[in-house]
Write a protein that holds these residues in place. Structure first.
Motif, PDB file in Angstrom:
ATOM      1  N   TRP A 193       0.828  -1.207   0.000  1.00 26.91           N
ATOM      2  CA  TRP A 193       0.000   0.000   0.000  1.00 26.91           C
ATOM      3  C   TRP A 193       0.863   1.257   0.000  1.00 26.91           C
ATOM      4  O   TRP A 193       0.573   2.222  -0.713  1.00 26.91           O
ATOM      5  CB  TRP A 193      -0.931  -0.021   1.206  1.00 26.91           C
ATOM      6  CG  TRP A 193      -1.866   1.153   1.249  1.00 26.91           C
ATOM      7  CD1 TRP A 193      -1.765   2.263   2.017  1.00 26.91           C
ATOM      8  CD2 TRP A 193      -3.040   1.326   0.457  1.00 26.91           C
ATOM      9  NE1 TRP A 193      -2.797   3.126   1.766  1.00 26.91           N
ATOM     10  CE2 TRP A 193      -3.604   2.567   0.803  1.00 26.91           C
ATOM     11  CE3 TRP A 193      -3.674   0.545  -0.521  1.00 26.91           C
ATOM     12  CZ2 TRP A 193      -4.771   3.051   0.215  1.00 26.91           C
ATOM     13  CZ3 TRP A 193      -4.835   1.027  -1.106  1.00 26.91           C
ATOM     14  CH2 TRP A 193      -5.365   2.263  -0.734  1.00 26.91           C
ATOM     15  N   LEU A 194       1.914   1.237   0.790  1.00 31.84           N
ATOM     16  CA  LEU A 194       2.820   2.380   0.802  1.00 31.84           C
ATOM     17  C   LEU A 194       3.499   2.579  -0.540  1.00 31.84           C
ATOM     18  O   LEU A 194       3.819   3.713  -0.923  1.00 31.84           O
ATOM     19  CB  LEU A 194       3.882   2.186   1.897  1.00 31.84           C
ATOM     20  CG  LEU A 194       3.410   2.310   3.344  1.00 31.84           C
ATOM     21  CD1 LEU A 194       4.520   1.915   4.298  1.00 31.84           C
ATOM     22  CD2 LEU A 194       2.933   3.732   3.637  1.00 31.84           C
ATOM     23  N   ALA A 195       3.716   1.483  -1.252  1.00 27.09           N
ATOM     24  CA  ALA A 195       4.409   1.564  -2.541  1.00 27.09           C
ATOM     25  C   ALA A 195       3.446   1.688  -3.714  1.00 27.09           C
ATOM     26  O   ALA A 195       3.868   1.574  -4.868  1.00 27.09           O
ATOM     27  CB  ALA A 195       5.279   0.322  -2.725  1.00 27.09           C
ATOM     28  N   TRP A 196       2.179   1.935  -3.450  1.00 24.79           N
ATOM     29  CA  TRP A 196       1.168   1.956  -4.515  1.00 24.79           C
ATOM     30  C   TRP A 196       1.537   2.906  -5.646  1.00 24.79           C
ATOM     31  O   TRP A 196       1.468   2.549  -6.825  1.00 24.79           O
ATOM     32  CB  TRP A 196      -0.189   2.326  -3.923  1.00 24.79           C
ATOM     33  CG  TRP A 196      -1.264   2.512  -4.958  1.00 24.79           C
ATOM     34  CD1 TRP A 196      -1.548   3.647  -5.659  1.00 24.79           C
ATOM     35  CD2 TRP A 196      -2.179   1.517  -5.423  1.00 24.79           C
ATOM     36  NE1 TRP A 196      -2.589   3.429  -6.523  1.00 24.79           N
ATOM     37  CE2 TRP A 196      -2.997   2.133  -6.398  1.00 24.79           C
ATOM     38  CE3 TRP A 196      -2.398   0.177  -5.100  1.00 24.79           C
ATOM     39  CZ2 TRP A 196      -4.018   1.438  -7.054  1.00 24.79           C
ATOM     40  CZ3 TRP A 196      -3.413  -0.506  -5.755  1.00 24.79           C
ATOM     41  CH2 TRP A 196      -4.205   0.126  -6.724  1.00 24.79           C
ATOM     42  N   SER A 197       1.927   4.089  -5.323  1.00 26.20           N
ATOM     43  CA  SER A 197       2.170   5.087  -6.366  1.00 26.20           C
ATOM     44  C   SER A 197       3.455   4.831  -7.134  1.00 26.20           C
ATOM     45  O   SER A 197       3.597   5.289  -8.272  1.00 26.20           O
ATOM     46  CB  SER A 197       2.215   6.491  -5.751  1.00 26.20           C
ATOM     47  OG  SER A 197       3.252   6.579  -4.790  1.00 26.20           O
ATOM     48  N   ALA A 198       4.389   4.093  -6.548  1.00 29.53           N
ATOM     49  CA  ALA A 198       5.692   3.922  -7.174  1.00 29.53           C
ATOM     50  C   ALA A 198       5.878   2.559  -7.816  1.00 29.53           C
ATOM     51  O   ALA A 198       6.685   2.420  -8.735  1.00 29.53           O
ATOM     52  CB  ALA A 198       6.804   4.144  -6.140  1.00 29.53           C
ATOM     53  N   GLU A 199       5.182   1.549  -7.370  1.00 26.62           N
ATOM     54  CA  GLU A 199       5.465   0.189  -7.794  1.00 26.62           C
ATOM     55  C   GLU A 199       4.240  -0.457  -8.423  1.00 26.62           C
ATOM     56  O   GLU A 199       3.240  -0.709  -7.756  1.00 26.62           O
ATOM     57  CB  GLU A 199       5.931  -0.648  -6.596  1.00 26.62           C
ATOM     58  CG  GLU A 199       7.119  -0.066  -5.858  1.00 26.62           C
ATOM     59  CD  GLU A 199       8.380  -0.047  -6.712  1.00 26.62           C
ATOM     60  OE1 GLU A 199       8.401  -0.718  -7.761  1.00 26.62           O
ATOM     61  OE2 GLU A 199       9.338   0.637  -6.327  1.00 26.62           O
ATOM     62  N   ALA A 200       4.309  -0.747  -9.713  1.00 29.77           N
ATOM     63  CA  ALA A 200       3.200  -1.407 -10.399  1.00 29.77           C
ATOM     64  C   ALA A 200       2.985  -2.819  -9.874  1.00 29.77           C
ATOM     65  O   ALA A 200       1.847  -3.307  -9.825  1.00 29.77           O
ATOM     66  CB  ALA A 200       3.457  -1.428 -11.896  1.00 29.77           C
TER      67      ALA A 200
END
Length: 757
Positions: free
Chosen positions: A325-332
């Motif tokens: 969830w924390l990486a949602w914007s950066a990690e597809a």
């Protein structure tokens, strides 16, 4: 850098902690350690599950699956295709290999030509279950996880345990479990199908393996196929820009998979009107799903991953979920896992939560929505590996930072010891369960050698004389407590390929629901179901008039007077029914006594909306005709009889109706008709008539096989053709990469980056 700019970078850094490669030459060591962790999980399975290779009759659905494998081997050995054959043993027969997910039985049956079908079945169960951590490891890597995270997922894979018990866990497959063997095959392919499909959508490469894995998943197990296909509908939306390119890639995988599996899907759809729904289970959580409240309660309380123990995997999955969830914007890759989890949860909620809205799902009337919790388990397992690897990395670095001259190898050792300690409850629980399973198999083997031999003498008489089905009770009456060891006799008969009545709701035949309502105290029901033999406990009186034929230990064999598989009679009325209510519509007939007088009801099939009138009363008990001779070989889909008719009537074959049945009367083709409950019949004139029934299965398989093969050939050839066309247009880039660069994928990152060579 602004705070808004810093958030994606920070999220990416958090996610990469679990997968960051080790510096210097330690990357190769990490690779070996990761594979060793996966190998350890496999080795643990191979040792603990070795009892699954022992020969034993099954007390679960594996009894049916093993019988399908034996049937497939026999048909292949005779030069016939099981897909077009009549499977006679359950539900008064059906084209089972068409209506059911039969690819596992076909593949194992082919192997059975070399090893024997029962050996092939047992070893397929043992090896597929034992080696599953390999599939999990490969899938985790395809979703961008580093080797430590993938190894952690693989190491936890054997230890799933849930309250429903039919997901990706040993209890769904072993001898003490449910025996959902076809799901086991797709449990192996779904992680690969997801990983390869995601890579194709994300990177635009590997379409052929993605299509092969997805099509295999659809063919191996239908509910799992829904999970494989449903993810393709949402992943383009989270795979990054440009959206149009992602949608095209998903369309290629989705369309290719559907066409490649057309040999399964097309016959299933075309023959769907002749496949009954499971009426007794309609309205229950088994079909409708357990609903959002129950599924989420199981998930949050650990009962979906860690039932009966400390929620170790659940905690790791929650940590992995938070990291994703924390990486949602950066990690597809993180977005792909989270959207897959959402899709699986929505499907698992099922009709219990969404009601009639589920009708938008093709084939929803035939789906068991509770099965979709297996998708939730798989995504949670992939997330748990990330969470565990991140936690291990953090603990290792804290040790190195706080302890002077603490070598990295000791950090790894400390993390390993901690992991063993944390997983100890799961190991102990499953070790005890596997030992219990092995002990139960050993007990059943001893019972099979003693009681099974006694029952075998009766079975030998039945198989020698033939002429009708066998009844030995059913799950809803005394049959559930009539045993060979701990296996009910009606299940044991399946291991001996005895055509029987009583092992209910195993197929999609139109007779499977009427069989559920069979009344063993009504002689006319025995005639309808073609029963000639009755096996009951020693000393008990038969529920209908019968003649004692043989005693053998605690089992007595009785024979029932009647014509067996073929009867002569007359049509005296009509009922209406369809595939959703043929069982309920048959209830007034069952127990009416009409069949005992040779009176049958025609079925107006496909309607069934209104109420039927009262059953007719037969004015005479004199039979309209008799069967003077019969030769029945339902294994080959054939039955022949000579009937003597006092007046025009019908010859009735006690086999489930299917449009593949044809009939000749005195050498002339005549149309077949359905008589209640759902049997095959043909009109015959007065006099002496020779009647032949023959089953001819679905005939378009060669064309569908060719279409599926052509699709795979085109997908294999397309990159070569397109690559040559591109080189002709741009001869300056002969190696296919700009400026002789190389395309590489980051450890977790969604997009390919170009590094100069």
């Amino acid at each position: 850098m602004t705070a808004a700019d810093a958030r994606p970078a920070r999220a990416s850094a958090i996610a990469r902690l679990a997968v960051r490669p080790l510096p210097g030459g330690r990357g190769r060591t990490a690779s070996w350690c990761a594979w060793l962790a996966a190998a350890a999980a496999v080795g643990w399975n191979l040792v603990n599950l070795r009892a699954l290779t022992l020969s034993v009759p099954y007390d679960n659905d594996s009894s049916m699956h093993e019988q399908m494998v034996r049937f497939a081997t026999a048909r292949l050995r005779a030069g016939h295709l099981p897909l077009t054959s009549w499977f006679p043993f359950l539900g008064e027969g059906s084209p089972q290999f068409l209506h059911y997910q039969s690819l596992p039985a076909l593949l194992t049956g082919a192997l059975g030509l070399l090893t024997g079908p029962d050996v092939a079945f047992r070893w397929s169960l043992y090896l597929l279950l034992s080696l599953w951590p390999v599939s999990v490891y490969l899938a985790a890597r395809a979703f961008g996880a580093g080797r430590p995270a993938a190894a952690a997922s693989a190491a936890m894979a054997p230890f799933l345990m849930s309250a429903p018990g039919v997901g990706y866990e040993q209890g769904a497959y072993v001898w003490l479990g449910y025996g959902v063997w076809t799901q086991l095959w797709a449990m192996w392919t779904l992680p690969l199908a997801w990983g390869l499909s995601w890579r194709a959508i994300r990177d635009g490469r590997g379409y052929l393996p993605a299509v092969v894995a997805t099509a295999l998943t659809v063919a191996l197990h239908f509910e799992t196929g829904y999970l494989a296909l449903a993810a393709l509908l949402v992943w383009p939306l989270v795979a990054g820009r440009p959206l149009a390119a992602r949608l095209r890639r998903a369309a290629v995988v989705l369309g290719g998979s559907l066409v490649a599996s057309a040999w399964v899907i097309v016959p299933l759809l075309r023959q769907r009107p002749w496949a009954a729904v499971n009426e007794p289970l309609q309205g229950t959580g088994l079909v409708n799903g357990y609903g959002a409240r129950q599924v989420m309660d199981w998930l949050f309380t650990g009962q979906l991953l860690d039932a009966g123990r400390l929620p170790v995997i659940t905690v790791c999955a929650a940590l992995g979920l938070a990291l994703a969830w924390l990486a949602w914007s950066a990690e597809a890759d993180a977005r792909a896992l989270l959207t897959a989890l959402a899709v699986c949860l929505l499907l698992a909620f099922g009709r219990t939560t969404f009601g009639s809205l589920v009708t938008v799902i093709p084939g929803s009337a035939d789906i068991f929505f509770r099965r979709f919790t297996m998708g939730v388990q798989l995504v949670a397992l992939l997330l748990a590996g990330r969470g565990a690897a991140w936690l291990a990395a953090r603990c290792g670095r804290l040790l190195e930072a706080r302890v002077l001259r603490w070598p990295a190898v000791l950090s790894a050792a400390a993390v390993l010891v901690a992991a063993v300690a944390v997983l100890a409850p799961a190991w102990l629980q499953l070790d005890a369960y596997d030992h219990q399973d092995g002990a139960a198999i050993a007990v059943q083997q001893r019972a099979d050698a003693a009681q099974g031999a006694e029952l075998g003498r009766l079975i030998a008489v039945i198989q020698r004389d033939g002429g009708g089905r066998t009844y030995a009770g059913m799950p809803s009456n005394w049959g559930e407590d009539f045993m060979v060891g701990t296996v009910p006799v009606f299940k044991y008969l399946e291991s001996q390929d005895v055509d029987e009545v009583g092992y209910t709701l195993r197929t999609a035949s139109l007779m499977t629901d009427p069989e559920y309502y069979f009344d063993d105290s009504d002689p006319s029901d025995y005639r309808l179901f073609g029963i000639r033999y009755l096996i009951i406990p020693a000393g008990d009186k038969p529920p209908v008039p019968a003649r004692l034929a043989m005693r053998s230990g605690p089992y007595w064999l009785w024979t029932i007077a009647g014509d067996g598989y073929v009867q002569a009679g007359q049509i005296v009325g009509e009922i209406s029914a369809n595939r959703t209510n043929v069982g309920a519509r048959s209830l007034p007939l069952l127990g009416s006594g009409l069949a005992a007088d040779g009176a049958y009801l025609s079925v107006n099939y496909g309607s069934g909306g209104g109420a039927d009138g009262p059953l007719p009363t037969v004015r005479t008990t004199s039979p309209v005709g008799t069967v003077s001779a019969a030769r029945v070989d339902l294994d080959d889909g054939e039955a022949a009889a000579t009937v003597r008719m006092r007046r025009p009537g019908v010859a009735v074959l006690s086999a489930s109706y299917d449009p593949g049945w044809t009939a000749t009367v005195n050498g002339r083709p005549e149309p077949v008709r359905m008589v209640a409950p759902a049997l095959v019949a043909v009109d015959v004139p007065a006099g002496t008539d020779h009647v032949v029934f023959s089953f001819h299965g679905y005939g378009d398989y060669p064309e569908l096989f060719a279409l599926s093969g052509l699709t795979l050939v085109l997908l294999a050839a397309a990159p070569v053709v397109l690559g040559r066309a591109k080189r002709r247009r741009d001869p300056g880039t002969g190696d296919g990469f700009a400026a002789r660069g190389q395309v590489s994928i980051g450890a977790v990152g969604a997009e390919p980056t170009v590094r100069s060579g």
